[in-house]
Design a protein around this motif. Structure first.
Motif, PDB file in Angstrom:
ATOM      1  N   TYR A  12      -2.614   9.745  -6.358  1.00  0.00           N
ATOM      2  CA  TYR A  12      -1.854   9.477  -7.586  1.00  0.00           C
ATOM      3  C   TYR A  12      -2.669   8.696  -8.613  1.00  0.00           C
ATOM      4  O   TYR A  12      -2.211   8.417  -9.711  1.00  0.00           O
TER       5      TYR A  12
ATOM      6  N   GLY B 155      -9.772  -0.836  -8.862  1.00  0.00           N
ATOM      7  CA  GLY B 155     -10.592  -0.676  -7.691  1.00  0.00           C
ATOM      8  C   GLY B 155     -10.172  -1.570  -6.509  1.00  0.00           C
ATOM      9  O   GLY B 155      -9.084  -2.098  -6.455  1.00  0.00           O
TER      10      GLY B 155
ATOM     11  N   ASN C  11      -1.574  -4.159  -0.455  1.00  0.00           N
ATOM     12  CA  ASN C  11      -0.692  -3.145  -1.038  1.00  0.00           C
ATOM     13  C   ASN C  11      -0.339  -2.004  -0.086  1.00  0.00           C
ATOM     14  O   ASN C  11      -1.110  -1.059   0.060  1.00  0.00           O
TER      15      ASN C  11
ATOM     16  N   GLN D 283       2.060   0.344  -0.492  1.00  0.00           N
ATOM     17  CA  GLN D 283       2.543   1.530  -1.243  1.00  0.00           C
ATOM     18  C   GLN D 283       3.691   2.185  -0.475  1.00  0.00           C
ATOM     19  O   GLN D 283       4.701   2.553  -1.064  1.00  0.00           O
TER      20      GLN D 283
ATOM     21  N   ARG E  83      -4.506   7.551   1.367  1.00  0.00           N
ATOM     22  CA  ARG E  83      -4.656   6.098   1.347  1.00  0.00           C
ATOM     23  C   ARG E  83      -5.654   5.603   2.417  1.00  0.00           C
ATOM     24  O   ARG E  83      -6.297   4.589   2.216  1.00  0.00           O
TER      25      ARG E  83
ATOM     26  N   ASP F  40       2.404  -4.346  -3.231  1.00  0.00           N
ATOM     27  CA  ASP F  40       2.777  -3.258  -4.147  1.00  0.00           C
ATOM     28  C   ASP F  40       3.377  -2.091  -3.378  1.00  0.00           C
ATOM     29  O   ASP F  40       2.843  -1.693  -2.332  1.00  0.00           O
TER      30      ASP F  40
ATOM     31  N   ALA G 119       3.844   7.544 -11.457  1.00  0.00           N
ATOM     32  CA  ALA G 119       3.542   8.155 -12.753  1.00  0.00           C
ATOM     33  C   ALA G 119       2.477   9.220 -12.522  1.00  0.00           C
ATOM     34  O   ALA G 119       1.507   8.972 -11.800  1.00  0.00           O
TER      35      ALA G 119
HETATM   36  C1  LIG Z   1      -4.195  -1.155 -10.656  1.00  0.00           C
HETATM   37  S1  LIG Z   1      -3.595  -0.594  -9.118  1.00  0.00           S
HETATM   38  C2  LIG Z   1      -4.805  -1.390  -8.123  1.00  0.00           C
HETATM   39  C3  LIG Z   1      -4.398  -1.745  -6.744  1.00  0.00           C
HETATM   40  C4  LIG Z   1      -5.352  -1.465  -5.617  1.00  0.00           C
HETATM   41  N1  LIG Z   1      -6.498  -0.762  -6.011  1.00  0.00           N
HETATM   42  C5  LIG Z   1      -4.636  -0.698  -4.516  1.00  0.00           C
HETATM   43  O1  LIG Z   1      -4.505   0.503  -4.654  1.00  0.00           O
HETATM   44  O2  LIG Z   1      -4.226  -1.312  -3.550  1.00  0.00           O
HETATM   45  C6  LIG Z   1      -2.148  -1.564  -8.968  1.00  0.00           C
HETATM   46  C7  LIG Z   1      -0.977  -0.815  -8.424  1.00  0.00           C
HETATM   47  O3  LIG Z   1      -0.529   0.171  -9.322  1.00  0.00           O
HETATM   48  C8  LIG Z   1       0.227   1.125  -8.600  1.00  0.00           C
HETATM   49  N2  LIG Z   1      -0.175   2.462  -9.058  1.00  0.00           N
HETATM   50  C9  LIG Z   1      -1.418   2.963  -9.171  1.00  0.00           C
HETATM   51  N3  LIG Z   1      -1.364   4.232  -9.634  1.00  0.00           N
HETATM   52  C10 LIG Z   1      -0.055   4.534  -9.828  1.00  0.00           C
HETATM   53  C11 LIG Z   1       0.664   5.677 -10.292  1.00  0.00           C
HETATM   54  N4  LIG Z   1       0.031   6.788 -10.620  1.00  0.00           N
HETATM   55  N5  LIG Z   1       1.998   5.598 -10.371  1.00  0.00           N
HETATM   56  C12 LIG Z   1       2.659   4.468 -10.025  1.00  0.00           C
HETATM   57  N6  LIG Z   1       2.043   3.374  -9.577  1.00  0.00           N
HETATM   58  C13 LIG Z   1       0.710   3.399  -9.474  1.00  0.00           C
HETATM   59  C14 LIG Z   1      -0.058   0.923  -7.114  1.00  0.00           C
HETATM   60  O4  LIG Z   1       1.077   0.358  -6.500  1.00  0.00           O
HETATM   61  C15 LIG Z   1      -1.198  -0.060  -7.131  1.00  0.00           C
HETATM   62  O5  LIG Z   1      -1.190  -0.901  -6.023  1.00  0.00           O
END
Ligand SMILES: C[S@@+](CC[C@H](N)C(=O)[O-])C[C@H]1O[C@@H](n2cnc3c(N)ncnc32)[C@H](O)[C@@H]1O
Ligand code: SF4
Length: 483
Positions: free
Chosen positions: A172, A219, A280, A282, A294, A319, A353
């Motif tokens: 995603y 990242g 995180n 997810q 993942r 998260d 998203a």
């Molecule tokens: C900036 S990301 C970085 C987090 C970290 N790299 C990880 O994946 O554990 C922060 C959070 O945004 C959420 N996220 C990332 N891509 C997404 C997407 N396409 N739709 C919804 N949430 C998203 C995820 O929950 C992620 O942990």
């Protein structure tokens, strides 16, 4: 014909409004054979938008040649697109489509003098529904001490460090960088990052800046080797000044992927003053984690969390994403069962998203995504369950291509907000950044966005042009604090 897609041609300012409103209606851009074709025009008095569906002319909207005029066209377009999708003309967010709704709330609060006046405006002008207004008012009131106009705020800064590597690519994510195991110049990257931090240290000393919060994200910072990670986290920690370990400054590290975290990295973080980490999950379901690429299990999350609680005093954020392929409301209930037993200080609930450039956007697992209604039910369930467990929402944002009428919400146990998340979301304090792909923004009241610098996303370009980039940063600092 590609359903729920659009293309736009015409003036850029109208195009950026069109992109926001199409995104809010669940449409994504597509050049070849889109369902919707939007053609913009302008003269000195007005903007005009012609709308075609499946090649047939449908409507024409006009608005004054001003920001308000463009927003008016956007509102009309949103109603039309939603109606054609068989939805009510407006959803819960009314015509409010921006990604930072609380930023608008604070702006209205400043301009109109009270939270109540801001609420009236959202209700009447933007047609936002009561549950969303309540959410915004609750979050904005909690945030207000951090964002209220303050004459001394000019010399307060937060610092973000960005590590452009991960071990696998989540389906995603539109994360633009490479996998750490494929990148050949990691030692040069570490050297460049340290040089970048040291430059920032000189800036902080020269302009007598006060550091407000530190955040190391990506990242996956913890995808670096033990030694490289320690070098990087220590270089950011140096910005706190000499009393590193006694300093109470909020310092977060994203340790999102449990398979990348080692006892050595945790000890290094404690030693340099890190006091908050993000682990995180997810999802807490292995088959979903596998489907989204993942590369870790739910057990790895449980084990790491237990270890962190036993061996460190870090605050922990977790998260989650609602709407992942194969996910049902039952899965979300189980995710929240885990959270309500583990009780991390912060929990963030995102709605999936579809991001351009992500494997999911290109079709990987897209057919298994749950329906919008199911996603909305999951998000509503999380809210009720977390609030019943004592969490309160403390920041909110939306994404451009969010199909449902939901939002991403950061929850906290009372007294444990992550100040950095408020700073980055509300954009009222300067944030200076280190690392490729990171952005620095210099903010000053009352407009709050004055200068910005974006570091190149390509890691090798960052390494090879760092001296020039730091020279540019020096100039921008001089312009902002001496100009
Ligand atoms: C900036 S990301 C970085 C987090 C970290 N790299 C990880 O994946 O554990 C922060 C959070 O945004 C959420 N996220 C990332 N891509 C997404 C997407 N396409 N739709 C919804 N949430 C998203 C995820 O929950 C992620 O942990
Ligand atoms: S979601 Fe996080 S871990 Fe996954 S690819 Fe994106 S940045 Fe990396």
């Amino acid at each position: 014909m590609n359903k729920l897609t659009y293309s736009y041609s015409g003036p850029l300012p109208l195009g950026s409004v069109v992109a926001h409103y199409c995104g809010a209606a669940g449409l994504t851009t597509y050049k070849e054979n889109p369902m919707w074709r939007l053609a913009g025009q302008e003269d000195e008095h007005q903007y005009v938008l012609s709308v075609y569906r499946d090649g047939q002319f449908i409507a024409i909207f006009t608005g004054a040649h001003t920001n308000e005029g463009r927003l008016q066209i956007g509102g009309q377009l949103l109603r039309l697109l939603r109606t054609h999708r068989g939805l009510p003309p407006l959803g819960d967010w009314g015509t409010l489509v921006g990604v930072r709704p609380t930023k608008l709330f604070h702006k209205l609060w400043d301009k109109l003098g009270s939270a109540e006046a801001a609420v009236d405006c959202l209700r009447q002008q933007y047609e936002v529904t009561e549950p969303k207004i309540d959410l915004l008012q609750q979050v904005a009131t909690l945030q207000r001490p951090y964002v209220a106009p303050n004459a001394k705020a000019d010399r307060m800064v937060s610092v973000y460090g960005g590590i452009p590597f991960c071990q696998t690519h989540c389906t995603y994510c539109s994360f633009p960088y490479g996998l750490i195991q494929d990148y050949k110049r990691v030692p040069q990257f570490v050297e460049a990052f340290v040089k970048d931090s040291q430059h920032l240290q000189r800036v902080i000393a020269e302009y007598e800046l006060q550091l407000s919060t530190l955040y190391l994200g990506g990242g996956t910072p913890t995808s670096l080797s033990d030694a490289d990670f320690e070098t990087i986290v220590s270089s950011l920690a140096e910005l706190q000044g000499p009393n590193v370990t006694t300093n109470a400054l909020e310092f977060t590290v994203e340790a999102g992927r449990p398979d990348s975290v080692t006892p050595h990295k945790l000890r290094a973080m404690e030693r340099v003053g890190v006091n908050r980490i993000s682990i995180n999950p997810q999802s807490m379901h292995d088959f979903i984690l596998k489907a989204i690429g993942r590369g870790h299990t739910a057990k790895a999350i449980r084990d790491l969390y237990r270890y962190v609680r036993q061996h460190t005093s870090f605050q922990v954020n977790m998260d989650f994403i609602a709407g992942l392929p194969y996910q049902t409301e039952g899965h979300m209930i189980e995710n929240m069962d885990y959270i309500c037993q583990a009780m991390p200080e912060n929990v963030t609930i995102h709605t999936l998203a579809l991001k351009r450039g992500s494997p999911l956007y290109e079709g990987v697992g897209r057919e298994a995504m749950p329906e919008e209604q199911a996603v909305e039910a999951m998000v509503a369930y999380c809210k009720g369950r977390l609030e019943a467990a004592g969490y309160v929402p403390y920041y909110v944002y939306r994404q451009q291509y969010m199909t449902s009428q939901t939002e991403n919400i950061g929850y906290t146990l009372p007294g444990h907000v992550c100040e950095y998340n408020i700073r980055i979301m509300e954009e009222r304090q300067s944030i200076l950044s280190v690392g490729p792909g990171s952005s620095s923004k210099w903010m000053r009241a009352p407009e709050y966005r004055q200068l910005q610098q974006h570091m190149p996303k390509d890691v090798s370009v960052y390494i090879d042009t760092l001296d020039t980039l730091l020279g540019k940063r020096s100039q921008l600092c001089k312009q902002f604090w001496e100009g």
